[in-house]
Design a protein around this motif. Sequence first.
Motif, mmCIF file in Angstrom:
data_model
loop_
_atom_site.group_PDB
_atom_site.id
_atom_site.type_symbol
_atom_site.label_atom_id
_atom_site.label_comp_id
_atom_site.label_asym_id
_atom_site.label_seq_id
_atom_site.Cartn_x
_atom_site.Cartn_y
_atom_site.Cartn_z
ATOM 1 N N PHE A 113 -11.117 24.947 -3.755
ATOM 2 C CA PHE A 113 -9.918 25.096 -4.583
ATOM 3 C C PHE A 113 -10.210 24.783 -6.041
ATOM 4 C CE2 PHE A 113 -7.390 26.206 -1.142
ATOM 5 C CZ PHE A 113 -7.761 25.429 -0.066
ATOM 6 N N GLU A 114 -11.422 25.042 -6.437
ATOM 7 C CA GLU A 114 -11.794 24.926 -7.838
ATOM 8 C C GLU A 114 -12.362 26.257 -8.278
ATOM 9 O OE1 GLU A 114 -14.258 21.153 -6.743
ATOM 10 O OE2 GLU A 114 -13.997 21.163 -8.905
ATOM 11 N N ALA A 115 -11.899 26.747 -9.416
ATOM 12 C CA ALA A 115 -12.501 27.943 -9.982
ATOM 13 C C ALA A 115 -13.576 27.499 -10.950
ATOM 14 C CB ALA A 115 -11.440 28.762 -10.704
ATOM 15 N N VAL A 116 -14.580 28.357 -11.116
ATOM 16 C CA VAL A 116 -15.624 28.037 -12.096
ATOM 17 C C VAL A 116 -14.989 27.932 -13.467
ATOM 18 C CG1 VAL A 116 -17.572 29.006 -13.341
ATOM 19 C CG2 VAL A 116 -17.575 29.012 -10.891
ATOM 20 N N THR A 117 -15.300 26.889 -14.134
ATOM 21 C CA THR A 117 -14.671 26.665 -15.437
ATOM 22 C C THR A 117 -15.724 26.475 -16.503
ATOM 23 O OG1 THR A 117 -14.613 24.304 -15.033
ATOM 24 C CG2 THR A 117 -12.658 25.548 -14.452
ATOM 25 N N LEU B 197 -7.175 23.679 -9.704
ATOM 26 C CA LEU B 197 -7.356 22.393 -9.026
ATOM 27 C C LEU B 197 -6.022 21.672 -8.832
ATOM 28 C CD1 LEU B 197 -9.736 20.626 -8.100
ATOM 29 C CD2 LEU B 197 -9.690 19.536 -10.329
ATOM 30 N N VAL B 198 -5.145 21.827 -9.784
ATOM 31 C CA VAL B 198 -3.834 21.163 -9.727
ATOM 32 C C VAL B 198 -2.796 22.079 -9.079
ATOM 33 C CG1 VAL B 198 -1.967 20.246 -11.151
ATOM 34 C CG2 VAL B 198 -4.346 19.788 -11.765
ATOM 35 N N VAL B 199 -2.912 23.351 -9.339
ATOM 36 C CA VAL B 199 -1.902 24.302 -8.859
ATOM 37 C C VAL B 199 -2.005 24.524 -7.353
ATOM 38 C CG1 VAL B 199 -1.179 26.717 -8.999
ATOM 39 C CG2 VAL B 199 -1.691 25.444 -11.080
ATOM 40 N N SER B 200 -3.209 24.523 -6.817
ATOM 41 C CA SER B 200 -3.381 24.778 -5.380
ATOM 42 C C SER B 200 -2.589 23.806 -4.516
ATOM 43 C CB SER B 200 -4.866 24.728 -4.995
ATOM 44 O OG SER B 200 -5.562 25.810 -5.554
ATOM 45 N N ALA C 20 -10.102 19.040 1.511
ATOM 46 C CA ALA C 20 -11.093 20.113 1.415
ATOM 47 C C ALA C 20 -11.946 19.933 0.158
ATOM 48 C CB ALA C 20 -10.400 21.480 1.393
ATOM 49 N N LEU C 21 -11.309 19.543 -0.923
ATOM 50 C CA LEU C 21 -12.054 19.296 -2.172
ATOM 51 C C LEU C 21 -13.042 18.159 -1.988
ATOM 52 C CD1 LEU C 21 -9.123 19.641 -4.684
ATOM 53 C CD2 LEU C 21 -11.187 21.005 -4.703
ATOM 54 N N VAL C 22 -12.581 17.103 -1.332
ATOM 55 C CA VAL C 22 -13.447 15.936 -1.139
ATOM 56 C C VAL C 22 -14.631 16.296 -0.244
ATOM 57 C CG1 VAL C 22 -13.514 13.670 -0.043
ATOM 58 C CG2 VAL C 22 -11.635 14.249 -1.587
ATOM 59 N N CYS C 23 -14.361 17.077 0.795
ATOM 60 C CA CYS C 23 -15.433 17.432 1.738
ATOM 61 C C CYS C 23 -16.541 18.212 1.056
ATOM 62 C CB CYS C 23 -14.861 18.262 2.889
ATOM 63 S SG CYS C 23 -13.926 17.292 4.058
ATOM 64 N N ALA C 24 -16.161 19.079 0.141
ATOM 65 C CA ALA C 24 -17.174 19.914 -0.515
ATOM 66 C C ALA C 24 -17.809 19.216 -1.712
ATOM 67 C CB ALA C 24 -16.548 21.232 -0.973
ATOM 68 N N ALA C 25 -17.191 18.115 -2.161
ATOM 69 C CA ALA C 25 -17.629 17.477 -3.413
ATOM 70 C C ALA C 25 -19.105 17.090 -3.449
ATOM 71 C CB ALA C 25 -16.743 16.265 -3.710
ATOM 72 N N PRO C 26 -19.693 16.599 -2.347
ATOM 73 C CA PRO C 26 -21.104 16.205 -2.441
ATOM 74 C C PRO C 26 -22.034 17.337 -2.876
ATOM 75 C CG PRO C 26 -20.141 15.335 -0.437
ATOM 76 C CD PRO C 26 -19.120 16.268 -1.051
ATOM 77 N N TRP C 27 -21.605 18.564 -2.647
ATOM 78 C CA TRP C 27 -22.475 19.690 -2.998
ATOM 79 C C TRP C 27 -22.018 20.388 -4.264
ATOM 80 C CZ3 TRP C 27 -20.696 18.864 2.007
ATOM 81 C CH2 TRP C 27 -21.665 18.420 2.897
ATOM 82 N N GLY D 134 -9.648 25.421 18.109
ATOM 83 C CA GLY D 134 -10.924 24.770 17.818
ATOM 84 C C GLY D 134 -11.831 25.664 17.003
ATOM 85 N N LEU D 135 -11.863 26.942 17.377
ATOM 86 C CA LEU D 135 -12.694 27.903 16.646
ATOM 87 C C LEU D 135 -12.220 28.027 15.205
ATOM 88 C CD1 LEU D 135 -14.923 30.075 16.741
ATOM 89 C CD2 LEU D 135 -13.164 31.720 17.400
ATOM 90 N N CYS D 136 -10.912 28.102 15.036
ATOM 91 C CA CYS D 136 -10.358 28.207 13.676
ATOM 92 C C CYS D 136 -10.736 26.976 12.854
ATOM 93 C CB CYS D 136 -8.844 28.350 13.722
ATOM 94 S SG CYS D 136 -8.286 29.928 14.386
ATOM 95 N N ALA D 137 -10.644 25.816 13.463
ATOM 96 C CA ALA D 137 -10.983 24.585 12.740
ATOM 97 C C ALA D 137 -12.451 24.594 12.329
ATOM 98 C CB ALA D 137 -10.675 23.368 13.606
ATOM 99 N N GLY D 138 -13.298 25.023 13.242
ATOM 100 C CA GLY D 138 -14.728 25.068 12.929
ATOM 101 C C GLY D 138 -15.035 26.033 11.802
ATOM 102 N N VAL D 139 -14.461 27.214 11.891
ATOM 103 C CA VAL D 139 -14.698 28.216 10.842
ATOM 104 C C VAL D 139 -14.184 27.713 9.497
ATOM 105 C CG1 VAL D 139 -13.995 30.506 10.046
ATOM 106 C CG2 VAL D 139 -14.692 30.178 12.418
ATOM 107 N N ALA D 140 -12.998 27.096 9.522
ATOM 108 C CA ALA D 140 -12.428 26.580 8.269
ATOM 109 C C ALA D 140 -13.344 25.522 7.660
ATOM 110 C CB ALA D 140 -11.039 26.013 8.518
ATOM 111 N N ALA D 141 -13.878 24.640 8.503
ATOM 112 C CA ALA D 141 -14.743 23.573 7.997
ATOM 113 C C ALA D 141 -16.009 24.155 7.380
ATOM 114 C CB ALA D 141 -15.099 22.619 9.130
ATOM 115 N N VAL D 142 -16.607 25.102 8.065
ATOM 116 C CA VAL D 142 -17.829 25.723 7.545
ATOM 117 C C VAL D 142 -17.534 26.466 6.242
ATOM 118 C CG1 VAL D 142 -19.545 27.528 7.978
ATOM 119 C CG2 VAL D 142 -18.959 25.892 9.784
ATOM 120 N N ALA D 143 -16.450 27.216 6.231
ATOM 121 C CA ALA D 143 -16.108 27.989 5.033
ATOM 122 C C ALA D 143 -15.814 27.082 3.852
ATOM 123 C CB ALA D 143 -14.910 28.895 5.311
ATOM 124 N N THR D 144 -15.339 25.870 4.112
ATOM 125 C CA THR D 144 -15.040 24.934 3.026
ATOM 126 C C THR D 144 -16.312 24.455 2.359
ATOM 127 O OG1 THR D 144 -13.028 24.191 4.124
ATOM 128 C CG2 THR D 144 -13.988 22.693 2.513
#
Lengths: 245, 403
Positions: free
Chosen positions: B175-179, B50-53, B163-170, B227-237
């Motif tokens: 960029f977090e490993a299971v801990t 989380l810090v190193v990334s 990216a961390l904030v976007c995924a946080a609700p779920w 645009g496609l790259c941005a969309g894929v990145a958002a979904v993958a996040t």
Amino acid sequence: MSMRMSEISYAYGSVMALDDVSFELAPGVTALLGVNGAGKSTLLSVGAGLLAPRTGTAMVSSRSLFARRERKEALRSIAFMPQQVTFPSVLTARDVVAYSGWLKGMSGGRADRRARECLVAVGLEEKMDRKCADLSGGMIRRVALAQALVSEPEVLLLDEPSTGLDPEQRRGMVELIRGLPGTVLMSSHVVEDVADLAETVLILDEGRLVFNGTMDQLVSGLPDNGRRSPVEAGFLRAIGRKAGA
Amino acid sequence: MRPYITWLRRGTGRFLAPVLLGFLLMALFSQPDWMIELDWATRLTAASVLVVSPAVAAVAAFDTSRRLRPTLTLLGRGSVRKPWHIAFPSLAVVTWAVVAYLLTWLVAAAVVSINDGIGIHDWWVFPEVVAPLVGAGSIGLFAGMVAGPRLAPPAAVMTVLAALVCAAPWGRGPFEAVTTYGTLTGLQRPPVRAVAVVVGVLVLALAVATAAVESNRPAGARSAVLGLCAGVAAVATVLPSAWPWKVEIYDVTDEAYGCVGSAPAVCGPRSRLPLLPPVQASLAEAYTQLAGTEFIRPTAFRVTRLDHYAHLDGAAPLDFDPADVHNDRYDNDAVARALVRPHQCSELFVASSAEPLLQAQDVVIPWLLQVLAGETAATPVPDDVSLAFARIQNCRPMTGDLR
């Protein structure tokens, strides 16, 4: 035929940088002249395959620079020395030149050997393992030339090779260029260098090619009045003729 | 690949690696509880992703924007090589970061080995650490290609945090490993979610890197591709976190159990049996000290996790933590907590009925600690302790799983 550009146009947004430029390079040194903003660097960048023209074709060794199937082989035949060069400060001169060789498809080992040869050829044998941060401006220009030579190109495009050099360094650069094999297209502001080196001259003015001929044709009919060189006078006449037309 | 080696030798990542190594070792040795369980150690260091990334992204952006650009990227447009060579500086930074983690894990493995601990069982920690570093490197590459030298590193850091904030609700972001901050004894990880997270981060990395490469094309970046790259990145996040998973991140292990010793026997997953002899010895010693008392002394204890009581088969539940083992002894605290649970009381899971039982434990445990420390005799048992323990023994045993 080494390089042929046909009806090349390029624009930066709405500003036309090149307008219907066509020429064919002959073996030897060709000078590319023009005032600041005439389009010289843009033309060289298109010729090096770094910028794709809006219209027109660029052929190198009978291969199209921008046709997908031929581009790779065309790129192998040309090399470019940029005007503004900022090599990574942490890389050595040999790193940079070998890097350039690798970019042109050479294997790592061969690129390294050729890097050594080219740096010796440009007089940097003692400095080749120094980091770029520790090299003077003149040495950096010679590294820039060496990286263009490393792949043994048929066509060499040099953008203001003497920029930032003192008279002695400029002399040295001129001698290096004089000894280059193949076809060279070099842009320059320094009239004396052009007079010394070039057999053929191209003159750009506001993105249009206003002169394409030999040095003799450029200076024909001009008196040597001792205050201005014939080449400079010929250049001014070329762009003046266009302005008066 | 020669330029990649050049960037390994000359890039900024070679300075990042020792700093990172120092940080990881400090984090690791800040607490000693992992020293007999390598899974614990690797997960503890995995938390630092989380810090190193963001640091990896910043350094990759720095090398790309300040070193690769502008001349080498310009010359790269006229290259006969595939355009992905612009990723070499970032890849070198990621490589050095991975080296730092590998060295840290080697140190942890050596310590665990010296302490006769348990080796690695959860191998997913490795891709779970490496994948976010690759993702961070690609974000650094993109930031370095499109932003100026001063802006690129902070822009890269902000992108990783975004990216961390976007995924946080779920839940867990890319960029977090299971801990875990404890033992994996008795647990296993269904790989499907780990695979999803790793694949998601790698897809994100590929999309972002593609956009970076596209930005250096002679014909200019095609907006459709970007645009496609941005969309894929958002979904993958977001997708790996937001997916309605039917499996938990951790589950009770399906590994076969074995037992050590007798009176009592202590049973646990076979891979963890080497950790249990000190537990068994300490409990057996406690039994000797409590001889002559009316305390029920179960014939067996069984390691239980995640409130899974279906397979106790009359054994007492054991909430085992290797951190409670010191100098080949199970701490008296842990022994006492085990002894006050001859079975798991179902009342403890109902708020209204839990309190009396918890109070009963609070009466028994201090007395047990005094007995185990030799500060007081086991007999006679004080009346309040007898009453409290009777309350515990008479509760309704839990025989199934809580969830």
